[in-house]
Design a protein around this motif. Structure first.
Motif, PDB file in Angstrom:
ATOM      1  N   MET B   1       0.751  -1.142  -0.177  1.00 61.15           N
ATOM      2  CA  MET B   1       0.159   0.125  -0.059  1.00 61.15           C
ATOM      3  C   MET B   1       0.891   1.259   0.041  1.00 61.15           C
ATOM      4  SD  MET B   1      -2.822   1.268   2.753  1.00 61.15           S
ATOM      5  CE  MET B   1      -3.903  -0.037   2.590  1.00 61.15           C
ATOM      6  N   ASP B   2       0.322   2.244  -0.753  1.00 62.82           N
ATOM      7  CA  ASP B   2       0.842   3.543  -0.810  1.00 62.82           C
ATOM      8  C   ASP B   2       1.344   4.210   0.749  1.00 62.82           C
ATOM      9  OD1 ASP B   2       1.576   6.465  -1.049  1.00 62.82           O
ATOM     10  OD2 ASP B   2       1.046   6.166  -3.111  1.00 62.82           O
ATOM     11  N   ALA B   3       2.588   4.649   0.803  1.00 62.87           N
ATOM     12  CA  ALA B   3       2.625   5.098   2.202  1.00 62.87           C
ATOM     13  C   ALA B   3       1.830   6.001   2.519  1.00 62.87           C
ATOM     14  CB  ALA B   3       4.200   5.449   2.339  1.00 62.87           C
ATOM     15  N   LEU B   4       1.529   7.163   1.965  1.00 61.82           N
ATOM     16  CA  LEU B   4       0.767   8.235   2.005  1.00 61.82           C
ATOM     17  C   LEU B   4      -0.505   7.762   2.525  1.00 61.82           C
ATOM     18  CD1 LEU B   4       1.929  11.251  -0.252  1.00 61.82           C
ATOM     19  CD2 LEU B   4       2.575  10.770   2.152  1.00 61.82           C
ATOM     20  N   VAL B   5      -0.983   6.832   1.739  1.00 63.02           N
ATOM     21  CA  VAL B   5      -2.304   6.192   1.787  1.00 63.02           C
ATOM     22  C   VAL B   5      -2.674   5.704   3.032  1.00 63.02           C
ATOM     23  CG1 VAL B   5      -4.062   4.815   0.889  1.00 63.02           C
ATOM     24  CG2 VAL B   5      -3.156   6.236  -0.679  1.00 63.02           C
ATOM     25  N   ALA B   6      -1.463   4.788   3.476  1.00 65.96           N
ATOM     26  CA  ALA B   6      -1.444   4.224   4.761  1.00 65.96           C
ATOM     27  C   ALA B   6      -1.373   5.041   5.840  1.00 65.96           C
ATOM     28  CB  ALA B   6      -0.373   3.112   4.663  1.00 65.96           C
ATOM     29  N   PHE B   7      -0.805   6.062   5.791  1.00 63.33           N
ATOM     30  CA  PHE B   7      -0.478   7.188   6.842  1.00 63.33           C
ATOM     31  C   PHE B   7      -1.957   7.629   7.052  1.00 63.33           C
ATOM     32  CE2 PHE B   7       0.334  11.390   8.481  1.00 63.33           C
ATOM     33  CZ  PHE B   7       1.072  10.870   9.546  1.00 63.33           C
ATOM     34  N   GLU B   8      -2.387   8.220   5.942  1.00 65.04           N
ATOM     35  CA  GLU B   8      -3.874   8.743   6.148  1.00 65.04           C
ATOM     36  C   GLU B   8      -4.724   7.985   6.791  1.00 65.04           C
ATOM     37  OE1 GLU B   8      -3.478  11.858   2.113  1.00 65.04           O
ATOM     38  OE2 GLU B   8      -5.089  10.222   2.302  1.00 65.04           O
ATOM     39  N   GLU B   9      -4.775   6.549   6.148  1.00 64.36           N
ATOM     40  CA  GLU B   9      -5.776   5.671   6.637  1.00 64.36           C
ATOM     41  C   GLU B   9      -5.690   5.264   8.017  1.00 64.36           C
ATOM     42  OE1 GLU B   9      -8.980   2.926   6.505  1.00 64.36           O
ATOM     43  OE2 GLU B   9      -8.279   4.464   5.046  1.00 64.36           O
ATOM     44  N   ALA B  10      -4.514   5.402   8.621  1.00 66.88           N
ATOM     45  CA  ALA B  10      -4.418   5.270  10.173  1.00 66.88           C
ATOM     46  C   ALA B  10      -4.551   6.522  10.759  1.00 66.88           C
ATOM     47  CB  ALA B  10      -2.758   4.905  10.443  1.00 66.88           C
ATOM     48  N   VAL B  11      -4.300   7.571  10.126  1.00 68.10           N
ATOM     49  CA  VAL B  11      -5.087   8.782  10.801  1.00 68.10           C
ATOM     50  C   VAL B  11      -6.473   8.657  10.953  1.00 68.10           C
ATOM     51  CG1 VAL B  11      -4.923  11.492  10.608  1.00 68.10           C
ATOM     52  CG2 VAL B  11      -2.861  10.184  10.301  1.00 68.10           C
ATOM     53  N   ARG B  12      -6.930   8.319   9.846  1.00 66.30           N
ATOM     54  CA  ARG B  12      -8.702   8.320   9.685  1.00 66.30           C
ATOM     55  C   ARG B  12      -8.944   7.647  10.555  1.00 66.30           C
ATOM     56  NH1 ARG B  12     -12.449   6.031   7.248  1.00 66.30           N
ATOM     57  NH2 ARG B  12     -11.387   4.249   6.406  1.00 66.30           N
ATOM     58  N   ARG B  13      -8.339   6.315  11.015  1.00 64.97           N
ATOM     59  CA  ARG B  13      -9.118   5.467  11.871  1.00 64.97           C
ATOM     60  C   ARG B  13      -9.125   6.040  13.369  1.00 64.97           C
ATOM     61  NH1 ARG B  13      -6.373   1.402   9.116  1.00 64.97           N
ATOM     62  NH2 ARG B  13      -4.647   1.478  10.581  1.00 64.97           N
ATOM     63  N   ARG B  14      -8.017   6.751  13.712  1.00 68.18           N
ATOM     64  CA  ARG B  14      -7.909   7.337  15.026  1.00 68.18           C
ATOM     65  C   ARG B  14      -8.944   8.636  15.014  1.00 68.18           C
ATOM     66  NH1 ARG B  14      -4.790   5.056  18.430  1.00 68.18           N
ATOM     67  NH2 ARG B  14      -4.190   6.999  19.618  1.00 68.18           N
ATOM     68  N   LEU B  15      -9.050   9.252  13.929  1.00 70.07           N
ATOM     69  CA  LEU B  15     -10.057  10.404  13.912  1.00 70.07           C
ATOM     70  C   LEU B  15     -11.552   9.759  14.373  1.00 70.07           C
ATOM     71  CD1 LEU B  15      -8.811  12.746  11.243  1.00 70.07           C
ATOM     72  CD2 LEU B  15      -8.441  13.021  13.692  1.00 70.07           C
ATOM     73  N   TRP B  16     -11.703   8.692  13.260  1.00 66.69           N
ATOM     74  CA  TRP B  16     -13.021   8.021  13.525  1.00 66.69           C
ATOM     75  C   TRP B  16     -13.198   7.663  15.047  1.00 66.69           C
ATOM     76  CZ3 TRP B  16     -15.020   3.221  14.963  1.00 66.69           C
ATOM     77  CH2 TRP B  16     -16.423   3.177  14.479  1.00 66.69           C
ATOM     78  N   SER B  17     -12.190   6.992  15.593  1.00 68.84           N
ATOM     79  CA  SER B  17     -12.500   6.502  16.953  1.00 68.84           C
ATOM     80  C   SER B  17     -12.731   7.864  17.875  1.00 68.84           C
ATOM     81  CB  SER B  17     -11.247   5.847  17.396  1.00 68.84           C
ATOM     82  OG  SER B  17     -10.846   4.761  16.394  1.00 68.84           O
ATOM     83  N   GLN B  18     -12.056   8.983  17.609  1.00 72.52           N
ATOM     84  CA  GLN B  18     -12.127  10.054  18.399  1.00 72.52           C
ATOM     85  C   GLN B  18     -13.681  10.564  18.377  1.00 72.52           C
ATOM     86  OE1 GLN B  18      -9.247  13.015  18.145  1.00 72.52           O
ATOM     87  NE2 GLN B  18     -10.710  14.806  18.310  1.00 72.52           N
ATOM     88  N   ALA B  19     -14.142  10.888  16.941  1.00 69.48           N
ATOM     89  CA  ALA B  19     -15.360  11.044  16.872  1.00 69.48           C
ATOM     90  C   ALA B  19     -16.570  10.375  17.368  1.00 69.48           C
ATOM     91  CB  ALA B  19     -15.554  11.210  15.389  1.00 69.48           C
ATOM     92  N   VAL B  20     -16.340   9.015  17.178  1.00 71.68           N
ATOM     93  CA  VAL B  20     -17.195   8.154  17.941  1.00 71.68           C
ATOM     94  C   VAL B  20     -17.205   8.368  19.287  1.00 71.68           C
ATOM     95  CG1 VAL B  20     -17.787   5.527  18.369  1.00 71.68           C
ATOM     96  CG2 VAL B  20     -17.283   6.501  15.877  1.00 71.68           C
ATOM     97  N   LEU B  21     -16.003   8.368  19.857  1.00 72.46           N
ATOM     98  CA  LEU B  21     -15.957   8.576  21.229  1.00 72.46           C
ATOM     99  C   LEU B  21     -16.814   9.869  22.023  1.00 72.46           C
ATOM    100  CD1 LEU B  21     -14.793   7.562  24.128  1.00 72.46           C
ATOM    101  CD2 LEU B  21     -12.842   8.507  23.899  1.00 72.46           C
ATOM    102  N   GLY B  22     -16.405  10.862  21.316  1.00 67.17           N
ATOM    103  CA  GLY B  22     -17.170  12.131  21.403  1.00 67.17           C
ATOM    104  C   GLY B  22     -18.310  12.045  21.451  1.00 67.17           C
ATOM    105  N   ARG B  23     -18.920  11.645  20.299  1.00 65.98           N
ATOM    106  CA  ARG B  23     -20.445  11.492  19.911  1.00 65.98           C
ATOM    107  C   ARG B  23     -21.163  10.631  21.023  1.00 65.98           C
ATOM    108  NH1 ARG B  23     -20.529  11.807  13.328  1.00 65.98           N
ATOM    109  NH2 ARG B  23     -19.536  13.921  13.125  1.00 65.98           N
ATOM    110  N   VAL B  24     -20.635   9.493  21.186  1.00 66.75           N
ATOM    111  CA  VAL B  24     -21.113   8.613  22.169  1.00 66.75           C
ATOM    112  C   VAL B  24     -21.342   9.325  23.680  1.00 66.75           C
ATOM    113  CG1 VAL B  24     -20.532   6.418  23.635  1.00 66.75           C
ATOM    114  CG2 VAL B  24     -20.295   6.364  21.358  1.00 66.75           C
ATOM    115  N   LEU B  25     -20.165   9.960  23.922  1.00 67.55           N
ATOM    116  CA  LEU B  25     -20.358  10.825  25.450  1.00 67.55           C
ATOM    117  C   LEU B  25     -21.453  11.786  25.282  1.00 67.55           C
ATOM    118  CD1 LEU B  25     -16.520  11.134  26.374  1.00 67.55           C
ATOM    119  CD2 LEU B  25     -18.216   9.250  27.086  1.00 67.55           C
ATOM    120  N   TRP B  26     -21.361  12.460  24.028  1.00 70.54           N
ATOM    121  CA  TRP B  26     -22.427  13.689  23.978  1.00 70.54           C
ATOM    122  C   TRP B  26     -23.672  12.954  24.174  1.00 70.54           C
ATOM    123  CZ3 TRP B  26     -22.863  18.157  24.964  1.00 70.54           C
ATOM    124  CH2 TRP B  26     -21.561  19.054  24.596  1.00 70.54           C
TER     125      TRP B  26
END
Lengths: 340, 528
Positions: B1-26
């Motif tokens: 996998m492209d290094a940039l795409v892999a990096f973006e994907e990893a960041v995206r997963r972290r962001l998704w988790s953060q967003a889900v966590l925040g919304r669940v708390l809300w």
């Protein structure tokens, strides 16, 4: 163009830029931002309007720059009685082979570095004589157009505190300037250093470290630097926001600005941002580059309204308001997430 | 996998988790606030929060969680922009992504991509924190604790009392309904009310309207409504005047020899028996073989005396303005017909049984026809009497039901401690006389009594005027039976052992002295 060639061009850009900056700094103390912005304007092919009280080294900076660049330098001291012909040149009657013919006598603008000292002291008519020169890099006299040798750039100075006997530059003239730089008082340490350097018997010697060809090559290089659509949109949005009718314009613009920055401002910002990106060893333009050069590129292009003038509002404050109010690229997309 | 795409994907997963966590708390906070609001209202009203509310909140939270999990998206360009800002990449990822999407390559584009890859290779996408604002965490914790705290708050004393009361009311209404149902079922099981006095299925309809409830007002309203309907129906069946007339007729007949039995039946309101007796008196008779003219005459004469008494009673009734027009009209017709027939018989007075054949055939037929008409009228009278009996029976039932419903309301209102009494049984407070061996015959209104209702200025006076000599003394005429009964009851009551002698004598004194007229005082003559 190959990657290697591009990389070499970028390397050349940075090397030459740093050499010029370093050489100027041997004579000019401090004023790092001014020097950088002047050099960015020069390599971008733009003209610079330097504003500051007398004695801050404006003229010295320009003369030093001309020495460092090893370019043909001319200086015009603008006075109220200066005529356009004194600037661009005129036809004179000469005798040649027994015939009397008109021959064009080039003016001081036929150079590569033109110092227009105290440009606001000349009449608007004389100031306007520089319009074609600055924009087209040519002079038309008696229906004949004379090209100026590239690179050509005008470095004009004006004094902001003496208004008697001065003629404010017309908007069209101001718009031709790539940057308007405000030269401020040096710091205490710089002051001391200035004293040290200028009070001896041997003033610092400045060597030419770059040629006109280098400048032209640097100009070509920076125009190759790519910009992403998101950043480009941000730049356009920013410039448009200086217009009071724009929906994204902040209140400061709506209240105090009559006309916002022209597309030339966007062109200047883009070129300067590219140069700045290369200087920072990047191969793309970032939003930060735009923010860094927006004020010098737009401050002379804003026409304040009566309310702005009467309230003593500075264009710099208005531009800062624009920069602060507009969303940065990506802000609207990751606003859900927090950056810790 | 492209290094940039892999990096973006990893960041995206972290962001998704953060967003889900925040919304669940809300979502947790919002659901908590919702439950808290409802719980506060409940607690403010003194009621413990119903456990179902927590279950509902949990379901709502789970639904919100699913919606968040399914609905939260983090687009790659967003993660690129975030990574640029977070890792201070000066829009390198965003630019690289844009250039790649526009398929721009070579020259500075390739250099830019290469430089960006070098940059991200030194970065750890896991350093993007999956964290939420501390304030949100505190708010969530606070909401959970507060919601949990509300579960521990019990009912207020008032609520506990109200619940206990509601249970008691429910039990009471259940018991009352059972008893009412028993009564109504018993009524419904009996033969349907004759002569269309009651709509078919009325008992069962009322039975079906009985509801068990824990709301005092609802229960009271239910019994009151039913009582009102019963009372209205009972009012429509009112036949006091007819019974009064029958009573007078009974009294008249008691004076007539040979009609004492009928008179007694009418006086004692045994209308069905009276109807049977009346049928026996009909000319054609139930007795077979009554063919002799003399027997018929004798029978007629027997009836005639009764008819006259009846007419007299009806007349007296009219004189007293206590008319019962329909019945009186029937009696008048009956009397008129009897008198006419009397005239006919008069003409045949000299005819003997033996020479009936010699009678004028026309006169005989007329006589027989009139006798037949008389029989028809008497039959109508019998039916009327049977209807009165049936009406009285039904009124008794309705009164009993009404009394039960009234008693039910009094019980719910706390005015009595026991539910219903059976028909005819002593009611609470009736008691008995200590002086008598057998229990006192309680005055139980089981439908055998009528209530005096009148309009002002209409009807005869209830008072009687007695001529007497001037002076003091006890009236020779009893003022009212009620007063006498009251005096007897009270005097009997105070004969108990625990009543002091002074009270006994005071009571006796009272009833003696209330009839004494104080001597008239002479005017002092000083007034001018």
């Amino acid at each position: 163009m190959s990657v290697i060639a591009q990389e070499a061009d970028a390397e050349h850009f940075r090397d030459v830029f740093e050499k010029i900056r370093g050489e100027i700094s041997t004579f000019i103390v401090g004023q790092g931002d001014i020097i950088e912005h002047v050099l960015i304007a020069v390599v971008s092919g733009g003209h610079v309007l330097l504003e500051g009280v007398p004695g801050l080294g404006k003229t010295a900076l320009v003369t030093t720059l001309s020495q460092v660049l090893d370019l043909h330098f001319q200086r015009i001291q603008f006075t109220p009685d200066l005529l356009p012909a004194d600037v661009v040149g005129t036809q004179i009657l000469v005798e040649r082979g027994g015939d009397k013919v008109f021959e064009f006598q080039p003016g001081p603008v036929f150079c590569q570095v033109l110092l227009a000292d105290e440009i606001n002291r000349a009449t608007p008519k004389t100031q306007s004589a520089l319009l074609e020169t600055m924009q087209e890099r040519s002079v038309t006299v008696a229906n004949r157009t004379h090209r100026l040798e590239p690179p050509f750039f005008v470095l004009a100075t004006q004094n902001p505190i003496e208004h008697d006997g001065t003629y404010p530059l017309p908007e069209a003239q101001l718009d031709r300037f790539f940057f308007k730089l405000t030269v401020s008082l040096p710091s205490h340490a710089d002051f001391v250093e200035i004293l040290h350097r200028t009070s001896g018997n041997t003033p610092p010697e400045v060597r030419p470290v770059a040629s006109g060809e280098d400048i032209l090559r640097m100009g070509r290089t920076l125009r190759e630097v790519p910009i992403a659509k998101e950043i480009e949109d941000y730049l356009v949005r920013l410039v448009r926001a200086t217009h009071p009718m724009d929906p994204h314009a902040p209140d400061e613009v709506r209240h105090y600005v009559r006309h916002g920055a022209s597309p030339r401002a966007a062109q200047a910002i883009l070129a300067a941002s590219r140069a700045r990106a290369l200087l920072q060893n990047r191969f793309h333009v970032a939003a930060g580059d735009i923010l860094a050069v927006a004020i010098p590129a737009m401050r002379h292009r804003l026409i304040l309204s009566f309310e702005g003038e009467s309230a003593g509002v500075l264009p710099d404050d208005v531009i800062r308001a624009v920069l602060d109010s507009g969303p940065r690229p990506g802000d609207d997309r990751y606003s859900d997430y927090q950056i810790h | 996998m492209d290094a940039l795409v892999a990096f973006e994907e990893a960041v995206r997963r972290r962001l998704w988790s953060q967003a889900v966590l925040g919304r669940v708390l809300w979502a947790t906070v919002l659901v908590g606030v919702l439950i808290l609001a409802i719980a506060t209202v409940s607690l403010a009203n003194g009621r413990a929060v119903p456990h179902a509310l927590y279950g509902l909140g949990l379901i709502l939270w789970v639904v919100a969680l699913l919606a968040i999990l399914l609905g939260t998206r983090c687009r790659p360009e967003v993660s690129a922009a975030f990574a640029d800002a977070f890792f201070r990449l000066s829009d390198a990822l965003t630019s690289a992504r844009r250039f790649a999407s526009e398929e721009k390559d070579g020259g500075f584009y390739a250099l830019q991509r290469q430089r960006t890859e070098e940059l991200v290779s030194r970065l750890d996408p896991e350093s993007v924190p999956v964290a939420v604002s501390p304030m949100l965490c505190f708010a969530t914790m606070g909401a959970i604790l507060l919601v949990g705290g509300t579960a521990l708050v019990p009912d207020s004393e008032a609520t506990v009392h109200a619940k206990r009361q509601a249970l008691a009311i429910q039990a009471q209404t259940e018991a009352l309904n059972a008893e009412l149902s028993e009564t109504l079922e018993a009524f419904a099981r009996e033969t349907p009310e004759p002569m269309g006095l009651l709509p078919s299925g009325q008992w069962r309809e009322w039975l079906s309207e009985l509801r068990t409830t824990d709301d005092l007002k609802v229960a009271m309203r239910q019994y009151a409504a039913l009582e009102r309907r019963v009372s209205q129906l009972s009012g429509r069946l009112e036949q006091r005047r007819e019974e009064q007339l029958m009573n007078r007729i009974g009294e008249e007949l008691l004076r007539e020899r040979g009609h004492e039995q009928l008179g007694d039946q009418l006086k004692r309101r045994k209308y069905r028996d009276a109807a049977a007796r009346l049928r026996e008196m009909q000319m054609r008779g139930r007795k077979k073989g009554m063919t002799k003219l003399s027997e018929k005459r004798e029978r007629f004469e027997h009836w005639r005396s009764a008819a006259r008494r009846m007419a007299a009673a009806a007349q007296e009734n009219q004189d007293r303005s206590e008319t019962s027009p329909a019945l009186e009209a029937l009696l008048e017709q009956l009397n008129a017909l009897t008198e006419t027939l009397g005239g006919e018989w008069q003409q045949l007075s000299d005819v003997d049984d033996t020479d009936v054949s010699a009678m004028d055939e026309e006169a005989l037929r007329t006589l027989l026809e009139k006798m037949e008409a008389l029989d028809l009228h008497m039959e109508e009278m019998s039916l009327r009497l049977e209807r009165m009996e049936a009406t009285r029976d039904l009124q008794g039932k309705l009164r009993m039901l009404g009394r039960q419903l009234s008693q039910a309301q009094r019980l719910l209102a706390g005015r009595v401690d026991a539910p219903f009494t059976s028909p005819g049984a002593p009611r609470p407070g009736d008691g008995h006389s200590e002086e008598r061996r057998e229990a006192q015959d309680a005055v139980v209104d089981n439908g055998q009594f009528t209530e005096l209702k009148g309009l002002e200025g209409i009807g005869t006076s209830q008072t009687q005027i007695e001529d007497s000599t001037e002076g003091t003394g006890v009236s020779q005429l009893s003022a009212t039976g009620r007063e006498r009964d009251y005096a007897k009851q009270l005097e009997a009551f105070v004969q108990r052992d625990d009543v002091p002698e002074q009270v006994k004598s005071a009571v006796r004194e009272y009833f003696t002295r209330i009839h004494q007229i104080p001597p008239a005082t002479e005017p002092d003559g000083t007034d001018e």
